[in-house]
Design an enzyme around this catalytic site. Structure first.
Site, PDB file in Angstrom:
ATOM      1  N   HIS A 122      15.652 -35.880 -12.376  1.00 21.46           N
ATOM      2  CA  HIS A 122      15.012 -36.340 -11.142  1.00 21.46           C
ATOM      3  C   HIS A 122      13.553 -35.901 -11.075  1.00 21.46           C
ATOM      4  O   HIS A 122      12.962 -35.897  -9.999  1.00 21.46           O
ATOM      5  CB  HIS A 122      15.789 -35.835  -9.925  1.00 21.46           C
ATOM      6  CG  HIS A 122      17.207 -36.295  -9.919  1.00 21.46           C
ATOM      7  ND1 HIS A 122      17.584 -37.584  -9.588  1.00 21.46           N
ATOM      8  CD2 HIS A 122      18.354 -35.652 -10.269  1.00 21.46           C
ATOM      9  CE1 HIS A 122      18.899 -37.709  -9.701  1.00 21.46           C
ATOM     10  NE2 HIS A 122      19.383 -36.557 -10.128  1.00 21.46           N
ATOM     11  N   LYS A 182      11.114 -13.732 -13.781  1.00 17.94           N
ATOM     12  CA  LYS A 182      10.768 -12.565 -14.613  1.00 17.94           C
ATOM     13  C   LYS A 182       9.617 -12.914 -15.548  1.00 17.94           C
ATOM     14  O   LYS A 182       8.671 -12.166 -15.690  1.00 17.94           O
ATOM     15  CB  LYS A 182      11.959 -12.095 -15.466  1.00 17.94           C
ATOM     16  CG  LYS A 182      13.043 -11.307 -14.832  1.00 17.94           C
ATOM     17  CD  LYS A 182      12.664  -9.953 -14.307  1.00 17.94           C
ATOM     18  CE  LYS A 182      12.055 -10.034 -12.947  1.00 17.94           C
ATOM     19  NZ  LYS A 182      12.899 -10.020 -11.782  1.00 17.94           N
ATOM     20  N   GLU A 226      15.954 -16.727 -11.811  1.00 19.15           N
ATOM     21  CA  GLU A 226      15.562 -15.334 -12.008  1.00 19.15           C
ATOM     22  C   GLU A 226      14.880 -15.146 -13.376  1.00 19.15           C
ATOM     23  O   GLU A 226      13.893 -14.415 -13.491  1.00 19.15           O
ATOM     24  CB  GLU A 226      16.807 -14.430 -11.875  1.00 19.15           C
ATOM     25  CG  GLU A 226      16.599 -12.958 -12.180  1.00 19.15           C
ATOM     26  CD  GLU A 226      15.568 -12.275 -11.300  1.00 19.15           C
ATOM     27  OE1 GLU A 226      15.108 -12.847 -10.304  1.00 19.15           O
ATOM     28  OE2 GLU A 226      15.181 -11.147 -11.664  1.00 19.15           O
ATOM     29  N   CYS A 264       0.853  -1.184   0.000  1.00 17.96           N
ATOM     30  CA  CYS A 264       0.000   0.000   0.000  1.00 17.96           C
ATOM     31  C   CYS A 264       0.893   1.239   0.000  1.00 17.96           C
ATOM     32  O   CYS A 264       2.014   1.212   0.496  1.00 17.96           O
ATOM     33  CB  CYS A 264      -0.933   0.109   1.199  1.00 17.96           C
ATOM     34  SG  CYS A 264      -2.029  -1.296   1.374  1.00 17.96           S
ATOM     35  N   ARG A 303       3.223   0.017  -5.321  1.00 14.09           N
ATOM     36  CA  ARG A 303       3.058  -0.629  -4.022  1.00 14.09           C
ATOM     37  C   ARG A 303       1.734  -1.372  -3.901  1.00 14.09           C
ATOM     38  O   ARG A 303       1.504  -2.079  -2.909  1.00 14.09           O
ATOM     39  CB  ARG A 303       3.142   0.414  -2.906  1.00 14.09           C
ATOM     40  CG  ARG A 303       4.454   1.167  -2.883  1.00 14.09           C
ATOM     41  CD  ARG A 303       4.435   2.228  -1.828  1.00 14.09           C
ATOM     42  NE  ARG A 303       4.497   1.645  -0.512  1.00 14.09           N
ATOM     43  CZ  ARG A 303       5.605   1.369   0.147  1.00 14.09           C
ATOM     44  NH1 ARG A 303       6.757   1.643  -0.388  1.00 14.09           N
ATOM     45  NH2 ARG A 303       5.572   0.829   1.342  1.00 14.09           N
ATOM     46  N   ASN A 358      -0.548   2.077   5.859  1.00 16.99           N
ATOM     47  CA  ASN A 358       0.223   1.011   5.210  1.00 16.99           C
ATOM     48  C   ASN A 358       0.773   0.138   6.328  1.00 16.99           C
ATOM     49  O   ASN A 358       1.409   0.644   7.248  1.00 16.99           O
ATOM     50  CB  ASN A 358       1.370   1.617   4.399  1.00 16.99           C
ATOM     51  CG  ASN A 358       2.366   0.561   3.948  1.00 16.99           C
ATOM     52  OD1 ASN A 358       1.992  -0.572   3.693  1.00 16.99           O
ATOM     53  ND2 ASN A 358       3.620   0.929   3.862  1.00 16.99           N
ATOM     54  N   GLY A 359       0.520  -1.173   6.251  1.00 14.48           N
ATOM     55  CA  GLY A 359       1.002  -2.083   7.286  1.00 14.48           C
ATOM     56  C   GLY A 359      -0.096  -3.046   7.703  1.00 14.48           C
ATOM     57  O   GLY A 359      -1.103  -3.178   7.008  1.00 14.48           O
ATOM     58  N   TRP A 403      -2.960  -2.502  -1.587  1.00 14.01           N
ATOM     59  CA  TRP A 403      -2.688  -3.908  -1.907  1.00 14.01           C
ATOM     60  C   TRP A 403      -3.375  -4.679  -0.793  1.00 14.01           C
ATOM     61  O   TRP A 403      -2.970  -4.617   0.370  1.00 14.01           O
ATOM     62  CB  TRP A 403      -1.197  -4.181  -1.914  1.00 14.01           C
ATOM     63  CG  TRP A 403      -0.835  -5.543  -2.396  1.00 14.01           C
ATOM     64  CD1 TRP A 403      -0.680  -5.947  -3.686  1.00 14.01           C
ATOM     65  CD2 TRP A 403      -0.588  -6.706  -1.601  1.00 14.01           C
ATOM     66  NE1 TRP A 403      -0.349  -7.281  -3.739  1.00 14.01           N
ATOM     67  CE2 TRP A 403      -0.281  -7.775  -2.476  1.00 14.01           C
ATOM     68  CE3 TRP A 403      -0.598  -6.960  -0.227  1.00 14.01           C
ATOM     69  CZ2 TRP A 403       0.013  -9.064  -2.025  1.00 14.01           C
ATOM     70  CZ3 TRP A 403      -0.302  -8.244   0.226  1.00 14.01           C
ATOM     71  CH2 TRP A 403      -0.003  -9.274  -0.677  1.00 14.01           C
ATOM     72  N   GLU A 455       6.148 -13.599 -13.623  1.00 13.69           N
ATOM     73  CA  GLU A 455       5.488 -12.502 -12.908  1.00 13.69           C
ATOM     74  C   GLU A 455       4.886 -11.460 -13.838  1.00 13.69           C
ATOM     75  O   GLU A 455       3.927 -10.790 -13.457  1.00 13.69           O
ATOM     76  CB  GLU A 455       6.405 -11.849 -11.875  1.00 13.69           C
ATOM     77  CG  GLU A 455       7.545 -11.038 -12.427  1.00 13.69           C
ATOM     78  CD  GLU A 455       8.421 -10.430 -11.330  1.00 13.69           C
ATOM     79  OE1 GLU A 455       7.914 -10.094 -10.257  1.00 13.69           O
ATOM     80  OE2 GLU A 455       9.628 -10.290 -11.583  1.00 13.69           O
ATOM     81  N   LYS A 478       5.422  -3.771  -5.514  1.00 15.36           N
ATOM     82  CA  LYS A 478       6.882  -3.668  -5.592  1.00 15.36           C
ATOM     83  C   LYS A 478       7.541  -3.906  -4.234  1.00 15.36           C
ATOM     84  O   LYS A 478       8.544  -4.598  -4.135  1.00 15.36           O
ATOM     85  CB  LYS A 478       7.261  -2.281  -6.112  1.00 15.36           C
ATOM     86  CG  LYS A 478       8.760  -2.047  -6.167  1.00 15.36           C
ATOM     87  CD  LYS A 478       9.283  -2.222  -7.555  1.00 15.36           C
ATOM     88  CE  LYS A 478      10.776  -2.118  -7.636  1.00 15.36           C
ATOM     89  NZ  LYS A 478      11.329  -3.239  -8.417  1.00 15.36           N
TER      90      LYS A 478
HETATM   91  O1  M6R Z   1      12.891  -4.592  -2.303  1.00 17.02           O
HETATM   92  P1  M6R Z   1      13.432  -5.994  -2.239  1.00 17.02           P
HETATM   93  O2  M6R Z   1      14.619  -6.197  -3.108  1.00 17.02           O
HETATM   94  O3  M6R Z   1      13.710  -6.433  -0.829  1.00 17.02           O
HETATM   95  O4  M6R Z   1      12.281  -6.917  -2.798  1.00 17.02           O
HETATM   96  C1  M6R Z   1      12.389  -8.313  -2.753  1.00 17.02           C
HETATM   97  C2  M6R Z   1      11.387  -8.967  -3.676  1.00 17.02           C
HETATM   98  O5  M6R Z   1      10.088  -8.652  -3.282  1.00 17.02           O
HETATM   99  C3  M6R Z   1      11.603  -8.523  -5.119  1.00 17.02           C
HETATM  100  O6  M6R Z   1      12.910  -8.799  -5.530  1.00 17.02           O
HETATM  101  C4  M6R Z   1      10.616  -9.232  -6.072  1.00 17.02           C
HETATM  102  O7  M6R Z   1      10.851 -10.604  -6.084  1.00 17.02           O
HETATM  103  C5  M6R Z   1      10.779  -8.620  -7.448  1.00 17.02           C
HETATM  104  N1  M6R Z   1       9.880  -7.527  -7.604  1.00 17.02           N
HETATM  105  C6  M6R Z   1      10.570  -9.578  -8.541  1.00 17.02           C
HETATM  106  O8  M6R Z   1      10.852  -8.997  -9.770  1.00 17.02           O
END
Ligand code: M6R
Length: 609
Positions: free
Chosen positions: A505, A486, A482, A2, A27, A100-101, A74, A489, A604
């Site tokens: 396996h 990408k 990774e 949020c 956010r 937020n929280g 969020w 997501e 994010k």
């Molecule tokens: O702000 P941070 O690097 O701590 O965030 C960690 C993850 O939430 C972040 O890397 C997330 O997996 C990415 N947005 C994915 O692309």
């Protein structure tokens, strides 16, 4: 998650809140709302969905007024709906709160408040706050907020306004990020600096259990006993346009293309010549501390965790220190043994990820020294660390992390090489060659970005498929994970990142002509094994996209398509390999028509556990 913003001054609060919320939408974007005080009354607009809906609602029915708060949500407690959207109001509609929280004891507080006659409208945890403030309000808004906070357990950043005190905006924080922006005859609050950067570059970063009483001309910071806090003004180090798309269709695309330049910035002052030692200011460790190390623990979430996997690999390989890597979320459910002289490296773009912050506190409580690898300056993780090495990536706004990842890996390479130099744990010629290769990486990345049209052509051949397997091994296992993250997501294509060694396996059962495999087969110790794995997939009619070094005829013959990368030492290859994988995911998602900067269900910065 949020995002919250607030404004008090002489301009239209709703417009300024909306513009700040646009920069906070990363956010969360399940719903949004604003509340503004006008003629002694609170007026509220709330909508489900993205900010565009709130913009339209405000265009149709504007909210004039010069004191206001806004929120982009969020959802945690309660589905996205107008009723569950913020701002939430007290029973009499005179107090409005954005949050937020997560308020952990909200159930108990709600029962009490309902027993006292308060009527709730939503099913959110947040709504206890306006009712608590209403309960304690006796003509002094700050005092009512202060007393309410004393009842709360959990995490929060609040903005609170009251129709009876239109010249005041109260903000408070525990655990969730919050800044107060300083203007002239006007002031702001926001979840992060970027939200208000076009308005001001001067902010106070608010700490845990601190309150801000904000009027158009003054900002008073106190602790919860109302003792004044003398906080230094922080100057935001980047220009307002850093948070614009600058002609790119999406922030993700812009950020992918910023990587070469950001790498120059990251290396500057730290490594300029392979014959000079690496300098890592901010790390806060003497050479003796580095020599004494018994263990390095990397911990992070998501993309940053993948960077940590690379970190673990190179730390052991170069610095010869036993190293482990853990998901931050897993730390809270185990009881790790922390040896003397353990260094914990917390990796985070935002510096606000709740799980990473909790892991930090756990490790610190057990005696580990904390060195963080962060992007956002002066974040919660930064403030609780013994040392911080910044990756210097500039603002990253696209939800899918791109430049932060490669810059995290680059920074971890510098860290491992620095340790190796001090500990004399690797041959000097190897260290020198790796430093020379790191200095060449920004130009290699620039070259890879020029190859975007070729990656786009490959994307066009696969974007309609629904399943993908990313295979890598050794230092490029994290690259495979990774790459898969990408793709899934932002495109919603089901993708798994796997060790190629594990394929037999289990995952090989998935291989058929409908599943494409991305196989990372750059030069190095696992190259032969990777070519073997590619053959096994081809034998089962699975299409394969290879990621290989320029001119590799073997891979060209084996694979259906190849994403070419320039040659570099294997220990550095995760940086170059990441670029075509980011572009592949981006173009597949774009071809599928997805909203790349705001993928569904994601935010994010994950400020809840
Ligand atoms: O702000 P941070 O690097 O701590 O965030 C960690 C993850 O939430 C972040 O890397 C997330 O997996 C990415 N947005 C994915 O692309």
């Amino acid at each position: 998650m949020c995002g919250i913003v607030g404004y008090i001054g002489s301009r239209q609060a709703a417009e300024i809140c909306l513009s700040g919320l646009r920069r906070l939408e990363y956010r969360g974007y399940d719903s949004a709302g604003v509340a503004v005080i006008r003629d002694g009354q609170l007026q509220v607009r709330k909508v489900v969905g993205k900010l565009a809906n709130l913009t339209a609602a405000l265009r149709e029915s504007p909210l004039p007024g010069t004191t206001g708060i806004g929120h982009t949500r969020w959802a945690t407690h309660g589905k996205p709906s107008v009723t569950n959207s913020h701002p939430h109001l007290s029973c009499d509609g005179r107090i409005a709160v954005v949050h937020n929280g997560i308020i952990e004891n909200y159930g108990e507080l709600r029962n009490q408040l309902e027993a006292e006659g308060h009527q709730f409208r939503s099913v959110t945890d947040t709504e206890v706050m306006p009712h608590l403030v209403e309960k304690y309000y006796q003509g002094d808004l700050r005092e009512a907020v202060r007393r309410a906070i004393l009842d709360l357990e959990g995490a929060f950043a609040f903005g609170v306004i009251c129709a009876d005190e239109p010249e005041q905006l109260i903000a408070a924080r525990r655990f969730s990020p919050l800044v107060v922006g300083i203007g002239e005859g006007e002031n702001y609050i926001a979840s992060d600096m970027g939200a208000i950067r076009p308005e001001t570059d001067q902010v106070y970063v608010i700490g845990d259990d601190e309150l801000a009483l904000i009027t158009p001309d003054d900002i008073e910071l106190t602790d919860l006993e109302l003792n004044p806090i003398d906080r230094q003004v922080f100057t935001i180090p980047w220009p307002p346009e850093a948070a614009q798309k600058s002609g790119h269709k999406y922030f993700m695309h812009k950020e992918i293309h910023e990587q070469a330049e950001a790498m120059h910035a990251c290396l500057a002052g730290r490594l300029s010549n392979p014959d000079e030692p690496i300098i890592l200011e901010g790390l806060g460790m003497s050479e003796q501390d580095i020599r004494n190390l018994q263990k390095v623990v990397f911990t992070a979430c998501g993309t940053a965790f993948h960077a940590g996997m690379v970190g673990q690999f190179i730390m052991e390989s170069l610095a010869q220190v036993p190293a482990q890597v853990d998901l931050a979320a897993e730390f809270q459910v185990k009881d790790p043994v922390v040896l003397d002289n353990t260094l914990a490296v917390i990796i985070s773009q935002s510096g606000e990820t709740a799980d990473s912050l909790l892991a930090l506190r756990d490790l610190k409580g057990k005696g580990a020294r904390i060195a963080s690898v962060l992007n956002v300056v002066d974040s919660s993780i930064a403030r609780e660390s013994d040392g911080v090495v910044y990756i210097q990536a500039g603002p990253e706004i696209g939800v899918a992390s791109t430049k932060a990842y490669t810059l995290q890996v680059l920074t971890l390479e510098l860290l491992a090489l620095h340790f190796a130099e001090v500990r004399q744990s690797a041959p000097p010629e190897q260290i020198r060659a790796l430093k020379a290769a790191l200095l060449a990486v920004p130009d290699q990345v620039a070259e890879l970005l020029r190859r975007e049209p070729e990656v786009k052509q490959v994307a066009a051949r696969y974007y309609e498929m629904d399943d993908a397997l990313y295979l890598g091994r050794g230092i490029n296992l994290p690259s495979a994970m990774e790459g898969a993250l990408k793709l899934k997501e932002i495109s919603y294509i089901h993708a798994e990142g796997y060790s190629a060694g594990e394929m037999k396996h289990g995952p090989i059962a998935l291989v058929d002509p409908e599943l494409f495999t991305v196989a990372i087969a750059v030069n190095g110790q696992v190259y032969e094994k990777m070519t073997g794995n590619i053959q096994e997939i081809k034998a089962r009619e699975g299409p394969v996209i290879g990621v290989a070094n320029d001119g590799d005829e073997v891979i060209a013959q084996q694979c259906n398509d190849v994403l070419w990368v320039p040659s570099c030492p294997e220990l550095i290859s995760p940086i170059t390999v990441a670029i075509p994988l980011q572009l592949l995911a981006y173009h597949m998602a774009d071809m599928r028509g997805e909203d790349i900067d705001q993928p569904r269900n994601l935010a994010k910065t994950v400020t809840v556990e």
